[in-house]
Design a protein around this motif. Structure first.
Motif, mmCIF file in Angstrom:
data_model
loop_
_atom_site.group_PDB
_atom_site.id
_atom_site.type_symbol
_atom_site.label_atom_id
_atom_site.label_comp_id
_atom_site.label_asym_id
_atom_site.label_seq_id
_atom_site.Cartn_x
_atom_site.Cartn_y
_atom_site.Cartn_z
ATOM 1 N N TYR A 160 -54.164 0.343 65.349
ATOM 2 C CA TYR A 160 -55.417 0.362 64.413
ATOM 3 C C TYR A 160 -55.052 1.172 63.151
ATOM 4 O O TYR A 160 -54.250 1.973 62.841
ATOM 5 N N SER A 167 -60.943 -0.467 58.497
ATOM 6 C CA SER A 167 -59.719 -0.297 59.233
ATOM 7 C C SER A 167 -59.766 -1.581 59.893
ATOM 8 O O SER A 167 -60.792 -2.470 60.130
ATOM 9 N N VAL A 177 -57.350 -3.979 63.484
ATOM 10 C CA VAL A 177 -56.914 -4.021 64.625
ATOM 11 C C VAL A 177 -55.696 -5.116 64.657
ATOM 12 O O VAL A 177 -56.233 -6.074 64.433
ATOM 13 N N LEU A 195 -62.296 -4.673 61.499
ATOM 14 C CA LEU A 195 -63.281 -3.793 62.355
ATOM 15 C C LEU A 195 -64.743 -3.099 61.468
ATOM 16 O O LEU A 195 -65.093 -2.778 62.112
ATOM 17 N N HIS A 214 -57.037 6.643 69.018
ATOM 18 C CA HIS A 214 -57.594 5.712 70.022
ATOM 19 C C HIS A 214 -57.735 6.701 71.441
ATOM 20 O O HIS A 214 -57.080 7.860 71.486
ATOM 21 N N LEU A 245 -62.447 5.072 69.026
ATOM 22 C CA LEU A 245 -61.883 5.414 67.874
ATOM 23 C C LEU A 245 -62.272 6.731 67.286
ATOM 24 O O LEU A 245 -63.580 6.865 67.024
ATOM 25 N N LEU A 278 -65.434 1.333 70.943
ATOM 26 C CA LEU A 278 -64.843 0.139 70.911
ATOM 27 C C LEU A 278 -65.332 -0.976 72.040
ATOM 28 O O LEU A 278 -65.528 -0.387 73.110
#
Length: 527
Positions: free
Chosen positions: A123, A134, A136, A152, A162, A172, A182
């Motif tokens: 992340y 952000s 992933v 994201l 996480h 998150l 998430l």
């Protein structure tokens, strides 16, 4: 610390520290051992280590225990390839594996590395001048291939941590005490961020940079979830950054403050490590517990934030404490792990493909930047770009010693200016370059003197950074004889608290103009 005379005569010495291990009654003297290219290493070879475990700029550490293996990565900001993944089996000795991020998504701050099921995730907060978010990325093997980053759409938060709840939900945790859920696959967010935690506050008369709650990390141990947060600002006054903790029996709270907050904080200007914070808990190979966080070395903001390892003790009341004190003394290593040879060489004879990411990286590269590179005939062929280091996207290294020297043979095409630099960012750097007629000196991030060049289009250049005193030497016969260049510099102010950016002063090379520069026999030696 190594004197200038000792460095110039090749002495391999280290900084002295008082040695008191747990249970030791007699104080002794310890120095860092030396590894590749005489770089300092933490492992003292006698069952103890001396911080830092990762010298040089390795900020915002995120660490993953995966069976008997440990993996760690750090903020890499504008260096690409980025997010170099490091591997260890004893928490002290680390070797680079690969760079997980090749697509430039901006300046990368405080990533999170984790594993869920059989899949690895990164992340990644990143920012450009026009966008913050952000991302992933994922991989089925730690060595990759890693996916391209997926946005994201989290523009207002940094430092994702996480966590998996007791009900299997994935989250998150974010800066400022917020969190966002998430999706089960970890590749998108469900809903909007929500505020769930009000961090502990320090007394109002403490000297800090800012409150700045950031770097949340969740560890589940026993019946509790433990939330570790950094507050106080990551730079600025040495006494600002600190580690606090809270716990809850549910991922959904409520959160109870640790009664001994802050758990880590620099309190005096004469401590070896300044601005300590951004911690993660991790279990050692022998069931001991440890914390990894970063800090600035006293007097060496230029080296960036370095990775530190602190022993953790769980207490009878279900809390934990950091037991390493100010980390100025050697500490007993965890047992039961396998020790690799730490680090990697910084010297390069260009006999193999360039180790992009693991060794070299571009600063703020454009699309297709790697196409500028060709390695052939034991030389690095680098296409020129821009007009100076500031616009050339130089190739840089992370060097973690207080003193070092690097040099290379350089040959240029007509119309090219090339050389060696100590580079903080595009507005703060120094170094020495040349074209076919003149030298060019770089100082304070600008191009200054241009004295005549008697060597033409080929010479060997050498840069010595001796505890912030920088000198340059030139050779027209491949390094058999040297001539001191008539310009010395002092660079202790080339750092974040002057310029911002959270970076470090990095050695490297550049080529500007039109044409190509060829570099050979690049050698680095710390001292």
């Amino acid at each position: 610390m190594t004197s200038r005379r000792a460095f110039l005569h090749g002495a391999a010495a280290g900084a002295a520290a008082t040695f008191v291990g747990a249970g030791d009654a007699v104080a002794q003297t310890a120095t860092w051992r030396r590894g590749h290219d005489n770089q300092r290493i933490a492992d003292l070879g006698d069952g103890h280590f001396l911080n830092p475990v990762m010298s040089g700029d390795h900020p915002d550490p995120t660490i993953l225990k995966d069976g008997r293996d440990y993996y760690m990565t750090f903020s890499t900001f504008d260096s690409y390839p980025g997010l170099v993944l490091w591997h260890s089996r004893d928490l002290v000795n680390w070797t680079p594996l690969t760079a997980a991020l090749t697509k430039n998504i901006g300046s990368v701050w405080a990533p999170e590395l984790c594993k869920h099921g059989s899949r690895y995730f990164l992340y990644i907060p990143a920012r450009t001048e026009s966008r913050r978010s952000s991302y992933v990325a994922w991989a089925d093997r730690i060595t990759g291939p890693w996916s391209d980053p997926i946005d994201l759409n989290l523009p207002d938060h940094i430092d994702p941590g996480h966590a998996v709840g007791e009900d299997g939900s994935r989250w998150l945790f974010l800066s400022n005490g917020d969190r966002v859920r998430l999706a089960d696959d970890g590749l998108s967010c469900v809903g909007k961020p929500e505020h769930v935690y009000d961090p502990w506050r320090y007394p109002e008369d403490w000297v800090v940079e800012a409150f700045a709650p950031e770097g949340p990390k969740i560890t589940r141990h026993g019946e509790y979830f433990y939330l570790i947060t950094a507050i106080g600002g990551t730079a600025g006054p040495p006494t600002g950054h600190m580690v606090i903790a809270a716990r809850s029996k549910s991922i959904h709270g409520p959160w109870e403050h640790h009664p001994k907050n802050p758990l880590v904080r620099t309190t005096r200007h004469d401590e070896r490590w300044w601005s300590r914070g951004h911690a993660t808990l991790v279990e050692g190979p022998d069931a001991s517990w440890w914390s990894v966080y970063h800090g600035y070395e006293n007097g060496y903001w230029t080296l960036g934030r370095q990775a530190l390892l602190d022993p953790v003790e769980w207490t009878k009341d279900g809390w934990f404490e950091m037991r390493g004190g100010d980390l100025s003394r050697p500490i007993r290593k965890p047992t039961g792990g396998e020790a690799f040879r730490h680090g990697a060489p910084l010297s390069d004879d260009f006999s193999a493909p360039l180790a992009l990411g693991r060794q070299w990286s571009f600063f703020k590269p454009g699309a297709g930047e790697a196409s500028r590179i060709r390695v052939a005939d034991r030389r690095l062929h680098l296409k020129a770009r821009g007009t100076a280091p500031s616009s050339s996207s130089p190739l840089l290294l992370v060097a973690g010693d207080q003193g070092y020297r690097f040099e290379a043979d350089i040959e240029i095409d007509p119309g090219v200016t090339a050389g060696l630099v100590l580079f903080y960012d595009e507005r703060l750097y120094c170094g020495l370059g040349f074209d076919e007629r003149r030298f060019v000196t770089h100082q304070y991030g600008i191009e200054r003197g241009r004295p005549a060049n008697a060597h033409g289009r080929k010479m060997r250049l050498r840069v010595t950074n001796d505890h912030h005193i920088v000198t340059f030497d030139t050779s027209g016969d491949g390094g058999r004889t040297w001539k001191r260049f008539d310009r010395g510099m002092e660079v202790s102010g080339y750092h974040h608290n002057v310029r911002g950016g959270f970076l470090m002063l990095r050695p490297g090379l550049y080529a500007a103009g039109e044409g190509e520069a060829r570099f050979a026999n690049f050698t680095f030696r710390a001292g």
